[in-house]
Enzyme design. Structure first.
Site, short mmCIF file in Angstrom:
data_model
loop_
_atom_site.label_atom_id
_atom_site.label_comp_id
_atom_site.label_asym_id
_atom_site.label_seq_id
_atom_site.Cartn_x
_atom_site.Cartn_y
_atom_site.Cartn_z
N LYS A 156 56.76 33.44 136.54
CA LYS A 156 56.63 32.20 135.76
C LYS A 156 57.90 31.99 134.94
CE LYS A 156 53.22 30.03 132.67
NZ LYS A 156 51.93 30.26 132.00
N ASP A 213 42.34 29.59 123.74
CA ASP A 213 42.32 28.45 124.66
C ASP A 213 41.51 28.79 125.91
OD1 ASP A 213 42.86 25.88 125.47
OD2 ASP A 213 44.85 26.33 126.28
N GLY A 246 54.81 22.38 136.85
CA GLY A 246 54.43 21.42 135.83
C GLY A 246 55.67 20.80 135.23
N GLY A 273 53.40 26.66 142.10
CA GLY A 273 52.93 25.54 141.28
C GLY A 273 54.00 25.11 140.32
N VAL A 279 55.84 28.28 138.69
CA VAL A 279 55.41 29.61 139.10
C VAL A 279 55.81 29.81 140.56
CG1 VAL A 279 53.47 31.18 139.46
CG2 VAL A 279 53.49 29.69 137.46
#
Length: 350
Positions: free
Chosen positions: A54, A150, A34, A32, A39
């Site tokens: 990560k 969170d 962003g 993944g 990752v």
């Protein structure tokens, strides 16, 4: 000689080299990406197991990496001190060759947020069981002085047969986190605005919505909001306007889940509404209390004590609502100065 009328040539930026190895770990493939982080699936050659690694997006500049490095280190320090079946396991964290990374448990499944977005059906007892396990994990974290701050569906990863794992401790409060001295003196700006790391405020507690520090009871509120969404099929508060959403969180009480979805047992609905009480002192004071009420429901169907209605949710007209309005006015002003919803921007990963 180049003609002054010739079109300007675009500067060609070379693509960043594809990572083959980070530290001792061999990169297998990307899992993944962003705007800030990536990752990877990687192989640990020493223990001979696959892990999730990560690190930063290779396109980030050194200045940008330094800006977000604190969040990554904090995640490793907070989650790394925990060992629980429903909390992601951190194996290693290091900086090597100018690249900071975390090696963690490789989870195969989906974020709860994606399952809810696809209207994935959960049986009522499955919902209760999932939240019970998350509450138990939070209780363990809180007893080890870690407050996640969170909790939301995107940070609950579902593996196997409805087995949840709490992930992403990037803004967690823990005894060994980076910037502890700042957090102890004034935690509110860090919680909301530091490095644009909080994301959507939908699951924030009322005290967070008012710009106040978050403690373990804020995690309990957030878990109640997640349980609400799973039971009712909708979020407790919804608005595209960030200031309006924060005001609703601070001052309004949503309809109970069983009033939205008649199939929800009132016993489960009462657990949600107690967890989501506006005033922290009226919520469950410890996550194990919430877990115990859910366990009693699952085992015996016993109903928890119904929370007393609060006076702080009367559209701001009542005397008791004035402290909350005053606190919210402070945050609204801060939001306006910071550019409103823009400061609640990107997470480390989508």
């Amino acid at each position: 000689m180049t003609s002054p009328h010739a079109p300007a040539l675009k500067q060609v930026v070379p693509a960043p080299p594809e990572l083959k190895r980070v530290g001792r770990f061999t990169i297998l493939r990307e899992l993944g990406r962003g705007a800030i982080g990536v990752v990877y699936l990687a192989q640990d050659p020493i223990i001979d197991r696959q892990i999730a690694l990560k690190t930063f997006n290779p396109k980030l500049s050194q200045i940008e990496r330094k800006k977000h490095e604190e969040q990554l280190i904090n995640e490793a320090r907070a989650a790394g001190r925990l060992s629980h079946p429903h909390i992601i396991t951190i194996y290693d964290a290091n900086t090597e060759g100018g690249l900071t990374y975390i090696a963690m448990e490789y989870l195969q499944g989906r974020e709860l947020s994606r399952l809810l977005a696809r209207e994935h059906p959960f049986e009522l007892n499955d919902i209760a069981t999932i939240i019970w396990k998350v509450a138990d994990a939070l209780d363990y974290a809180h007893r080890n002085d870690v407050v996640h701050r969170d909790i939301k569906p995107a940070n609950i990863f579902m593996v196997g047969e409805n087995q949840p794992k709490i992930v992403d401790f990037g803004i967690a409060r823990s005894p060994n986190r980076v910037a502890d001295q700042f957090a102890q003196t004034n935690d509110a700006p860090y919680t909301l605005f530091h490095n644009n790391i909080l994301g959507t405020p939908t699951y924030m507690s009322p005290e967070q919505a008012c710009g106040e520090p978050a403690d373990a009871r804020s995690d309990i509120y957030a878990l109640g909001a997640v349980m609400y969404e799973m039971l009712a099929g909708r979020k407790p508060f919804q608005s595209r306007d960030t200031e309006k959403l924060l005001q609703m969180i601070a001052l309004k009480t949503p309809p109970a889940p069983h009033e939205v979805n008649p199939e929800v047992p009132e016993a489960l609905s009462l657990i949600v509404m107690k967890a989501m009480q506006k005033r922290p002192e009226k919520r469950y004071q410890h996550a194990h209390e919430m877990a115990n009420d859910i366990k009693r429901y699952l085992v015996k169907g016993r109903r928890p004590q119904k929370p007393k209605p609060e006076m702080e949710e009367d559209d701001g007209a009542g005397e008791a609502s004035r402290p909350a309005l005053k606190r919210f006015a402070w945050l609204a002003g801060l939001l306006a100065l910071a550019g409103g919803a823009a400061v609640l921007g990107s997470r480390f990963l989508p």
